[in-house]
Design a protein around this motif. Sequence first.
Motif, PDB file in Angstrom:
ATOM      1  N   GLY A 127      44.724   8.059  65.436  1.00  0.00           N
ATOM      2  CA  GLY A 127      46.017   8.107  66.145  1.00  0.00           C
ATOM      3  C   GLY A 127      46.887   7.382  67.065  1.00  0.00           C
ATOM      4  O   GLY A 127      45.907   6.494  67.724  1.00  0.00           O
ATOM      5  N   PHE A 184      51.902  12.774  70.955  1.00  0.00           N
ATOM      6  CA  PHE A 184      51.690  11.965  69.725  1.00  0.00           C
ATOM      7  C   PHE A 184      52.873  11.339  68.688  1.00  0.00           C
ATOM      8  O   PHE A 184      54.023  11.975  68.911  1.00  0.00           O
ATOM      9  CB  PHE A 184      51.416  13.607  68.896  1.00  0.00           C
ATOM     10  N   LEU A 206      49.706   9.425  63.020  1.00  0.00           N
ATOM     11  CA  LEU A 206      48.278   9.914  62.567  1.00  0.00           C
ATOM     12  C   LEU A 206      48.277   9.370  61.114  1.00  0.00           C
ATOM     13  O   LEU A 206      49.144   9.406  60.441  1.00  0.00           O
ATOM     14  CB  LEU A 206      47.720  11.481  62.700  1.00  0.00           C
ATOM     15  N   THR A 237      49.240   9.805  55.491  1.00  0.00           N
ATOM     16  CA  THR A 237      49.341  10.425  57.056  1.00  0.00           C
ATOM     17  C   THR A 237      50.411  10.991  58.043  1.00  0.00           C
ATOM     18  O   THR A 237      50.983  12.118  57.065  1.00  0.00           O
ATOM     19  CB  THR A 237      50.474   8.774  57.328  1.00  0.00           C
ATOM     20  N   ARG A 280      40.011  10.475  65.988  1.00  0.00           N
ATOM     21  CA  ARG A 280      39.874  11.726  66.072  1.00  0.00           C
ATOM     22  C   ARG A 280      38.761  12.385  65.146  1.00  0.00           C
ATOM     23  O   ARG A 280      37.791  12.042  64.347  1.00  0.00           O
ATOM     24  CB  ARG A 280      41.058  12.348  65.521  1.00  0.00           C
ATOM     25  N   TYR A 328      40.669  15.071  70.046  1.00  0.00           N
ATOM     26  CA  TYR A 328      40.282  13.262  69.653  1.00  0.00           C
ATOM     27  C   TYR A 328      39.214  13.204  71.057  1.00  0.00           C
ATOM     28  O   TYR A 328      39.324  13.600  71.933  1.00  0.00           O
ATOM     29  CB  TYR A 328      41.608  12.300  70.238  1.00  0.00           C
TER      30      TYR A 328
END
Length: 119
Positions: free
Chosen positions: A35, A47, A50, A58, A99, A106
């Motif tokens: 990520g 965030f 990812l 994704t 992660r 994570y």
Amino acid sequence: QAQLVESGGKLVQAGDSLRLSCAASGISFSYYPMGWFRQAPGKEREFVALIMWTPGNTDYADSVKGRFTISRDNAKNTVYLQMNSLKPEDTAVYFCAARKRWSQEYMYWGQGTQVTVSS
């Protein structure tokens, strides 16, 4: 010993593009979803994107969807974040993280790279 090292951050102008890289060592890189997060001054870390261990799987924050693209090269143990149409509000320290495969946790984090977008 796991290590994630980000690079590529710099000062750019609004509308420019930039690619960040995150090189991993000490982990079985291809095993981990990877990520990107960012933290702007005075704000919480958020965030950004990812990528799962399978290509093409994704996810993105709404604020970057359509402008940013996350990708990975398992042969190089590297994850990338291509950032297009940058805005001043994209200014932040950008972090990559590994992660746990079947978890939201994570485990490993990089030290971050500064991206500054001037208007």
